[in-house]
Design a protein around this motif. Sequence first.
Motif, PDB file in Angstrom:
ATOM      1  N   VAL A   1       0.836  -1.205   0.000  1.00  0.00           N
ATOM      2  CA  VAL A   1       0.000   0.000   0.000  1.00  0.00           C
ATOM      3  C   VAL A   1       0.871   1.255   0.000  1.00  0.00           C
ATOM      4  O   VAL A   1       0.474   2.292  -0.545  1.00  0.00           O
ATOM      5  CB  VAL A   1      -0.985   0.015   1.191  1.00  0.00           C
ATOM      6  N   GLU A   2       2.059   1.172   0.608  1.00  0.00           N
ATOM      7  CA  GLU A   2       2.945   2.338   0.655  1.00  0.00           C
ATOM      8  C   GLU A   2       3.494   2.707  -0.719  1.00  0.00           C
ATOM      9  O   GLU A   2       3.913   3.846  -0.944  1.00  0.00           O
ATOM     10  CB  GLU A   2       4.116   2.089   1.615  1.00  0.00           C
ATOM     11  N   ASP A   3       3.523   1.759  -1.657  1.00  0.00           N
ATOM     12  CA  ASP A   3       4.106   2.008  -2.974  1.00  0.00           C
ATOM     13  C   ASP A   3       3.074   2.381  -4.031  1.00  0.00           C
ATOM     14  O   ASP A   3       3.398   2.434  -5.223  1.00  0.00           O
ATOM     15  CB  ASP A   3       4.885   0.771  -3.437  1.00  0.00           C
ATOM     16  N   PHE A   4       1.861   2.633  -3.609  1.00  0.00           N
ATOM     17  CA  PHE A   4       0.791   2.987  -4.539  1.00  0.00           C
ATOM     18  C   PHE A   4       1.196   4.119  -5.474  1.00  0.00           C
ATOM     19  O   PHE A   4       1.077   4.022  -6.702  1.00  0.00           O
ATOM     20  CB  PHE A   4      -0.459   3.356  -3.728  1.00  0.00           C
ATOM     21  N   GLU A   5       1.712   5.216  -4.931  1.00  0.00           N
ATOM     22  CA  GLU A   5       2.026   6.388  -5.756  1.00  0.00           C
ATOM     23  C   GLU A   5       3.256   6.181  -6.632  1.00  0.00           C
ATOM     24  O   GLU A   5       3.496   6.974  -7.551  1.00  0.00           O
ATOM     25  CB  GLU A   5       2.210   7.620  -4.877  1.00  0.00           C
ATOM     26  N   GLU A   6       4.024   5.128  -6.372  1.00  0.00           N
ATOM     27  CA  GLU A   6       5.157   4.821  -7.242  1.00  0.00           C
ATOM     28  C   GLU A   6       4.706   4.140  -8.526  1.00  0.00           C
ATOM     29  O   GLU A   6       5.453   4.097  -9.511  1.00  0.00           O
ATOM     30  CB  GLU A   6       6.168   3.934  -6.507  1.00  0.00           C
ATOM     31  N   HIS A   7       3.512   3.584  -8.522  1.00  0.00           N
ATOM     32  CA  HIS A   7       3.030   2.822  -9.679  1.00  0.00           C
ATOM     33  C   HIS A   7       1.889   3.492 -10.416  1.00  0.00           C
ATOM     34  O   HIS A   7       1.729   3.283 -11.625  1.00  0.00           O
ATOM     35  CB  HIS A   7       2.597   1.424  -9.239  1.00  0.00           C
ATOM     36  N   VAL A   8       1.061   4.260  -9.727  1.00  0.00           N
ATOM     37  CA  VAL A   8      -0.131   4.843 -10.341  1.00  0.00           C
ATOM     38  C   VAL A   8       0.125   6.313 -10.681  1.00  0.00           C
ATOM     39  O   VAL A   8       0.515   7.097  -9.812  1.00  0.00           O
ATOM     40  CB  VAL A   8      -1.351   4.715  -9.408  1.00  0.00           C
ATOM     41  N   TYR A   9      -0.097   6.660 -11.965  1.00  0.00           N
ATOM     42  CA  TYR A   9       0.128   8.043 -12.383  1.00  0.00           C
ATOM     43  C   TYR A   9      -1.048   8.937 -12.030  1.00  0.00           C
ATOM     44  O   TYR A   9      -0.878  10.047 -11.513  1.00  0.00           O
ATOM     45  CB  TYR A   9       0.375   8.114 -13.891  1.00  0.00           C
ATOM     46  N   GLY A  10      -2.267   8.490 -12.340  1.00  0.00           N
ATOM     47  CA  GLY A  10      -3.409   9.383 -12.150  1.00  0.00           C
ATOM     48  C   GLY A  10      -4.726   8.687 -12.384  1.00  0.00           C
ATOM     49  O   GLY A  10      -4.808   7.455 -12.386  1.00  0.00           O
ATOM     50  N   VAL A  11      -5.770   9.494 -12.598  1.00  0.00           N
ATOM     51  CA  VAL A  11      -7.136   8.966 -12.644  1.00  0.00           C
ATOM     52  C   VAL A  11      -7.881   9.435 -13.892  1.00  0.00           C
ATOM     53  O   VAL A  11      -7.570  10.474 -14.476  1.00  0.00           O
ATOM     54  CB  VAL A  11      -7.942   9.378 -11.395  1.00  0.00           C
ATOM     55  N   VAL A  12      -8.885   8.643 -14.264  1.00  0.00           N
ATOM     56  CA  VAL A  12      -9.839   9.003 -15.309  1.00  0.00           C
ATOM     57  C   VAL A  12     -11.236   8.678 -14.798  1.00  0.00           C
ATOM     58  O   VAL A  12     -11.408   7.927 -13.834  1.00  0.00           O
ATOM     59  CB  VAL A  12      -9.591   8.222 -16.622  1.00  0.00           C
ATOM     60  N   LEU A  13     -12.235   9.253 -15.439  1.00  0.00           N
ATOM     61  CA  LEU A  13     -13.617   8.885 -15.171  1.00  0.00           C
ATOM     62  C   LEU A  13     -13.943   7.622 -15.958  1.00  0.00           C
ATOM     63  O   LEU A  13     -13.493   7.443 -17.091  1.00  0.00           O
ATOM     64  CB  LEU A  13     -14.565  10.001 -15.583  1.00  0.00           C
ATOM     65  N   VAL A  14     -14.746   6.755 -15.341  1.00  0.00           N
ATOM     66  CA  VAL A  14     -15.104   5.483 -15.961  1.00  0.00           C
ATOM     67  C   VAL A  14     -16.618   5.314 -15.926  1.00  0.00           C
ATOM     68  O   VAL A  14     -17.255   5.551 -14.897  1.00  0.00           O
ATOM     69  CB  VAL A  14     -14.434   4.297 -15.221  1.00  0.00           C
ATOM     70  N   ASN A  15     -17.188   4.908 -17.046  1.00  0.00           N
ATOM     71  CA  ASN A  15     -18.565   4.431 -17.088  1.00  0.00           C
ATOM     72  C   ASN A  15     -18.511   2.981 -17.547  1.00  0.00           C
ATOM     73  O   ASN A  15     -18.283   2.699 -18.723  1.00  0.00           O
ATOM     74  CB  ASN A  15     -19.429   5.257 -18.041  1.00  0.00           C
ATOM     75  N   ASP A  16     -18.694   2.062 -16.613  1.00  0.00           N
ATOM     76  CA  ASP A  16     -18.658   0.635 -16.920  1.00  0.00           C
ATOM     77  C   ASP A  16     -20.081   0.183 -17.245  1.00  0.00           C
ATOM     78  O   ASP A  16     -20.834  -0.237 -16.375  1.00  0.00           O
ATOM     79  CB  ASP A  16     -18.093  -0.145 -15.730  1.00  0.00           C
ATOM     80  N   TRP A  17     -20.449   0.313 -18.516  1.00  0.00           N
ATOM     81  CA  TRP A  17     -21.799  -0.025 -18.964  1.00  0.00           C
ATOM     82  C   TRP A  17     -22.144  -1.460 -18.576  1.00  0.00           C
ATOM     83  O   TRP A  17     -21.304  -2.351 -18.678  1.00  0.00           O
ATOM     84  CB  TRP A  17     -21.907   0.144 -20.482  1.00  0.00           C
ATOM     85  N   SER A  18     -23.383  -1.676 -18.161  1.00  0.00           N
ATOM     86  CA  SER A  18     -23.773  -2.983 -17.634  1.00  0.00           C
ATOM     87  C   SER A  18     -25.136  -3.403 -18.171  1.00  0.00           C
ATOM     88  O   SER A  18     -26.090  -2.614 -18.143  1.00  0.00           O
ATOM     89  CB  SER A  18     -23.832  -2.940 -16.099  1.00  0.00           C
ATOM     90  N   ALA A  19     -25.206  -4.640 -18.651  1.00  0.00           N
ATOM     91  CA  ALA A  19     -26.477  -5.224 -19.089  1.00  0.00           C
ATOM     92  C   ALA A  19     -26.995  -6.075 -17.935  1.00  0.00           C
ATOM     93  O   ALA A  19     -26.576  -7.216 -17.754  1.00  0.00           O
ATOM     94  CB  ALA A  19     -26.273  -6.053 -20.345  1.00  0.00           C
ATOM     95  N   ARG A  20     -27.899  -5.506 -17.150  1.00  0.00           N
ATOM     96  CA  ARG A  20     -28.301  -6.154 -15.890  1.00  0.00           C
ATOM     97  C   ARG A  20     -29.040  -7.470 -16.113  1.00  0.00           C
ATOM     98  O   ARG A  20     -28.919  -8.388 -15.303  1.00  0.00           O
ATOM     99  CB  ARG A  20     -29.185  -5.199 -15.082  1.00  0.00           C
ATOM    100  N   ASP A  21     -29.810  -7.572 -17.206  1.00  0.00           N
ATOM    101  CA  ASP A  21     -30.532  -8.819 -17.438  1.00  0.00           C
ATOM    102  C   ASP A  21     -29.583  -9.940 -17.864  1.00  0.00           C
ATOM    103  O   ASP A  21     -29.721 -11.084 -17.429  1.00  0.00           O
ATOM    104  CB  ASP A  21     -31.674  -8.636 -18.439  1.00  0.00           C
TER     105      ASP A  21
END
Length: 405
Positions: free
Chosen positions: A208-228
């Motif tokens: 957990v301490e090395d999180f910022e060494e590996h992750v550059y940044g963030v984006v918005l995500v819409n994970d479309w889902s077919a519920r049926d």
Amino acid sequence: MSWIDIPDGSPFGPENLPLGVFRHGDEEPRVGAAIGDQVIDLAPVASAQMLDGAQLFAQPSLNAFLALGRPAWRATRNWLLDLVSNSAERDTVEPHLIPQSAVGMQLPVEVADYVDFYASEQHATNLGRLFRPDSEPLLPNWKHLPVGYHGRAGTIVASGTDIVRPSGQRKASDATVPTYGRSQRLDIEVELGYVVGTPSTLGKPVSVEDFEEHVYGVVLVNDWSARDLQAWEYVPLGPFLGKSFATSISPWVVSLDALAASAVPLPAQDPPVLPYLAGKNLVNYDITFEVYLNGHLVSSPPYRDLYWSPAQMLAHLTANGASVRTGDLYASGTVSGPEKNQRGSFIELTWGGREPLLVNGKHHTFLEDGDELTISAWARGSDGSRLGLGLGEVTGRITPGSRDK
């Protein structure tokens, strides 16, 4: 402060400077930074200043830049901050400012692998109550590990890409056998995605301490889902065709360094987590999403109280020795708050379709052909005020799929 004119209310203030990939006219796609309503074309600016690695900004994705690692990310951010705040740089930069309205935004990264988590307690509780009304809403493992699944990197698409209504098997509650056809319960999932830059070694978990060494940044995500489709297929192995047809992401990648001003301590976790998930400085980000259906605001999910932190998600993702690669994307899962107008999916907003939303005089449950969904988000500072730190938006419009067979 910046010498560049920034319109009031712009999500891209001078402390933000997210990176993305744009195409201008018939020119090849390349890397730019957003400020106000303009894009800084970074390749010619870097070349004019004879920066080492200037050619990385002429690439059609951010991957080569992301692979450089945190020291290079931080040096680049400091360079960008100087470009927009130092008036002496005006003559160098101004010829390479392009209106955002004049460019087409591309997928910012070549996505290597994609993992989707289930980190919102409110969302997991809501779905538990919908799917298992006679049982405890949270399954026994939920507060011991960040639940997730591996998705399809090849179906991650850029914001603005039309979403074709998927087809698959679905079974009505009163039917004895399934049928094949177009999804009738098409949904969204409001999520925050984390973009991996520095790869890890196979067989070596990331702490957990090395999180910022590996992750550059963030984006918005819409994970479309077919519920049926999902309801019929997900037992016993989990999401498959109900999730894998499309996931949209926003074009601008906001760095963790830019988001630092909006970091908030992770809420208390009970029961205590196992040591590999524990840390002294675990944080979330004070981000509020806005969900628009055909231009009308229908929900405002808050991110700050998510149960699992992004550092814990990464630690669990690699706990068995799985490696991450440059361009990997992992997402938070649907973000929902305690209020009805803070739910991050239509299955929650309409409580399984039983409580339709009234939008512009029309009742809505799940998505119809022609519907357009836009998710935007803003970060807030430690004083609770909205920063000039927006994440842009991710948009998709539903188009009809093939006819039922």
